[in-house]
Motif scaffolding. Structure first.
Motif, PDB file in Angstrom:
ATOM      1  N   SER A 167      -1.162   7.310  -4.531  1.00  0.00           N
ATOM      2  CA  SER A 167      -1.682   6.195  -3.744  1.00  0.00           C
ATOM      3  C   SER A 167      -1.879   5.011  -4.689  1.00  0.00           C
ATOM      4  O   SER A 167      -2.438   5.170  -5.778  1.00  0.00           O
ATOM      5  CB  SER A 167      -3.004   6.559  -3.068  1.00  0.00           C
ATOM      6  OG  SER A 167      -2.817   7.565  -2.085  1.00  0.00           O
TER       7      SER A 167
ATOM      8  N   ARG B 276       2.094  11.918 -11.028  1.00  0.00           N
ATOM      9  CA  ARG B 276       0.767  11.571 -10.517  1.00  0.00           C
ATOM     10  C   ARG B 276       0.187  10.369 -11.245  1.00  0.00           C
ATOM     11  O   ARG B 276       0.508  10.145 -12.415  1.00  0.00           O
ATOM     12  CB  ARG B 276      -0.198  12.758 -10.686  1.00  0.00           C
ATOM     13  CG  ARG B 276       0.206  13.999  -9.891  1.00  0.00           C
ATOM     14  CD  ARG B 276      -0.830  15.090 -10.058  1.00  0.00           C
ATOM     15  NE  ARG B 276      -0.495  16.272  -9.269  1.00  0.00           N
ATOM     16  CZ  ARG B 276      -1.266  17.353  -9.182  1.00  0.00           C
ATOM     17  NH1 ARG B 276      -2.410  17.406  -9.863  1.00  0.00           N
ATOM     18  NH2 ARG B 276      -0.890  18.380  -8.434  1.00  0.00           N
TER      19      ARG B 276
ATOM     20  N   THR C 183      -2.212   0.431  -4.614  1.00  0.00           N
ATOM     21  CA  THR C 183      -2.229  -0.840  -3.888  1.00  0.00           C
ATOM     22  C   THR C 183      -1.923  -1.986  -4.841  1.00  0.00           C
ATOM     23  O   THR C 183      -2.437  -2.033  -5.958  1.00  0.00           O
ATOM     24  CB  THR C 183      -3.599  -1.075  -3.224  1.00  0.00           C
ATOM     25  OG1 THR C 183      -3.820  -0.077  -2.217  1.00  0.00           O
ATOM     26  CG2 THR C 183      -3.672  -2.452  -2.571  1.00  0.00           C
TER      27      THR C 183
ATOM     28  N   GLY D  56       4.112  10.879   3.188  1.00  0.00           N
ATOM     29  CA  GLY D  56       3.167   9.812   2.912  1.00  0.00           C
ATOM     30  C   GLY D  56       3.629   8.492   3.495  1.00  0.00           C
ATOM     31  O   GLY D  56       4.565   8.435   4.306  1.00  0.00           O
TER      32      GLY D  56
ATOM     33  N   ASP E 242       0.850  -1.196   0.000  1.00  0.00           N
ATOM     34  CA  ASP E 242       0.000   0.000   0.000  1.00  0.00           C
ATOM     35  C   ASP E 242       0.882   1.241   0.000  1.00  0.00           C
ATOM     36  O   ASP E 242       1.636   1.473   0.952  1.00  0.00           O
ATOM     37  CB  ASP E 242      -0.915   0.023   1.229  1.00  0.00           C
ATOM     38  CG  ASP E 242      -2.008  -1.021   1.172  1.00  0.00           C
ATOM     39  OD1 ASP E 242      -2.929  -0.862   0.346  1.00  0.00           O
ATOM     40  OD2 ASP E 242      -1.932  -2.004   1.936  1.00  0.00           O
ATOM     41  N   VAL E 243       0.811   1.990  -1.072  1.00  0.00           N
ATOM     42  CA  VAL E 243       1.465   3.303  -1.153  1.00  0.00           C
ATOM     43  C   VAL E 243       0.375   4.334  -0.896  1.00  0.00           C
ATOM     44  O   VAL E 243      -0.653   4.345  -1.584  1.00  0.00           O
ATOM     45  CB  VAL E 243       2.103   3.510  -2.546  1.00  0.00           C
ATOM     46  CG1 VAL E 243       2.710   4.896  -2.659  1.00  0.00           C
ATOM     47  CG2 VAL E 243       3.152   2.433  -2.809  1.00  0.00           C
ATOM     48  N   VAL E 244       0.586   5.186   0.110  1.00  0.00           N
ATOM     49  CA  VAL E 244      -0.473   6.074   0.569  1.00  0.00           C
ATOM     50  C   VAL E 244      -0.023   7.527   0.482  1.00  0.00           C
ATOM     51  O   VAL E 244       0.863   7.959   1.228  1.00  0.00           O
ATOM     52  CB  VAL E 244      -0.889   5.733   2.023  1.00  0.00           C
ATOM     53  CG1 VAL E 244      -2.059   6.609   2.449  1.00  0.00           C
ATOM     54  CG2 VAL E 244      -1.240   4.259   2.161  1.00  0.00           C
ATOM     55  N   ASP E 245      -0.602   8.269  -0.455  1.00  0.00           N
ATOM     56  CA  ASP E 245      -0.373   9.712  -0.597  1.00  0.00           C
ATOM     57  C   ASP E 245       1.127  10.039  -0.558  1.00  0.00           C
ATOM     58  O   ASP E 245       1.570  10.943   0.148  1.00  0.00           O
ATOM     59  CB  ASP E 245      -1.117  10.471   0.499  1.00  0.00           C
ATOM     60  CG  ASP E 245      -1.222  11.969   0.193  1.00  0.00           C
ATOM     61  OD1 ASP E 245      -1.157  12.341  -0.997  1.00  0.00           O
ATOM     62  OD2 ASP E 245      -1.371  12.760   1.145  1.00  0.00           O
ATOM     63  N   LEU E 246       1.899   9.313  -1.359  1.00  0.00           N
ATOM     64  CA  LEU E 246       3.355   9.444  -1.338  1.00  0.00           C
ATOM     65  C   LEU E 246       3.809  10.654  -2.142  1.00  0.00           C
ATOM     66  O   LEU E 246       3.372  10.866  -3.280  1.00  0.00           O
ATOM     67  CB  LEU E 246       3.992   8.185  -1.909  1.00  0.00           C
ATOM     68  CG  LEU E 246       5.514   8.056  -1.737  1.00  0.00           C
ATOM     69  CD1 LEU E 246       5.856   7.831  -0.268  1.00  0.00           C
ATOM     70  CD2 LEU E 246       6.060   6.912  -2.586  1.00  0.00           C
TER      71      LEU E 246
END
Length: 257
Positions: A26, A226, A28, A64, A8-12
């Motif tokens: 973000s 992005r 997954t 993030g 899970d990459v979250v708001d990196l």
């Protein structure tokens, strides 16, 4: 092998000076899933995966979260991260020469990985495991490959040796950054099939629509740091909704099928 991992990459965000190379991404990767991160050179794909690996560069400012099956990788120190890299996350770099020591034989490099992560019970067991690892990575003569230095192997053979190193500890997540660059079509197809057959969750970075078509379950399209579109591979590759995704599809009519 180890159980497939969830990423899970979250708001990196990753910023170098005034340049935001990754801007609020973000993403997954579900256990056992193959996610292809698609985009042009300079879109931030490689920066994203290096940051996931805990290698964003000394000047990077990172925000993030990065979670590996619930483990907060950004909270780990370098010693703990080095244990995750190789053991739980395998990495196939864009240039196989960057993943191989030119002065050491391939077999010796595999032995080092197995011992470092305590996968083999001693040097003799590690040496005994090397031929099977190289054979599983598609090298037809694993004994010769083990005795060879990198320069004695072809580009495709070096790429497969790097895959053997990445898979040596049976990681649950495999990250491959442009794994088929400069390979001919036949070798490229074989390398992709090796990745798909690994059993690990996959995050594959590429600008090649054919890579996404061959192994992707899901595709995330990246532009200027992005994610502009994400969805099932079939939908993205046949009916993309974002104009940038559509332009990528239209630009590669002869991609690998």
């Amino acid at each position: 092998m180890n159980a497939p991992e969830r990423l899970d990459v979250v708001d990196l965000t990753v910023t170098h000076g005034a340049v935001r190379a990754v801007d609020g991404v973000s993403l997954t990767v579900h256990p056992g899933e193959a996610v292809v991160l698609l985009g042009e050179s300079g879109s931030g794909k490689s920066t994203l995966v290096r940051t996931v690996l805990g290698l964003p560069g000394p000047t990077a400012r990172v925000g993030g979260g990065v979670l590996l099956s619930g483990t907060d990788l950004r909270a780990l120190d370098e010693r703990a991260l080095s244990g995750v890299r190789g053991r739980r996350i395998g990495y196939v770099p864009q240039d196989p020469d960057a993943g191989l020591d030119p002065l050491r034989r391939i077999g010796s490099q595999l032995v080092e990985v197995l011992l470092r992560h305590r996968v083999a019970a001693g040097r003799r067991a590690a040496r005994a495991a090397v031929p099977a690892l190289l054979e599983s990575a598609g090298l037809a003569d694993p004994e010769r490959a083990a005795r060879s230095h990198p320069h004695e192997l072809s580009g495709g053979q070096r790429q497969r040796a790097v895959i053997a190193l990445a898979l040596a500890c049976s990681p649950g997540l495999l990250i491959a950054d442009e794994p088929t660059t400069a390979l001919d079509a036949l070798v490229r197809a074989r390398v992709l099939d090796l990745l798909a057959a690994s059993g690990a969750s996959l995050l594959v970075v590429t600008h090649d629509m054919g890579v996404a078509r061959r192994i992707g379950h899901r595709v995330a399209v990246m532009r200027a740091g992005r994610i502009v579109e994400t969805g099932p591979a079939e939908q993205i590759l046949t009916a993309p909704r974002h104009p940038y995704s559509a332009a990528l599809v239209a630009a590669q009519p002869g991609a690998l099928r």
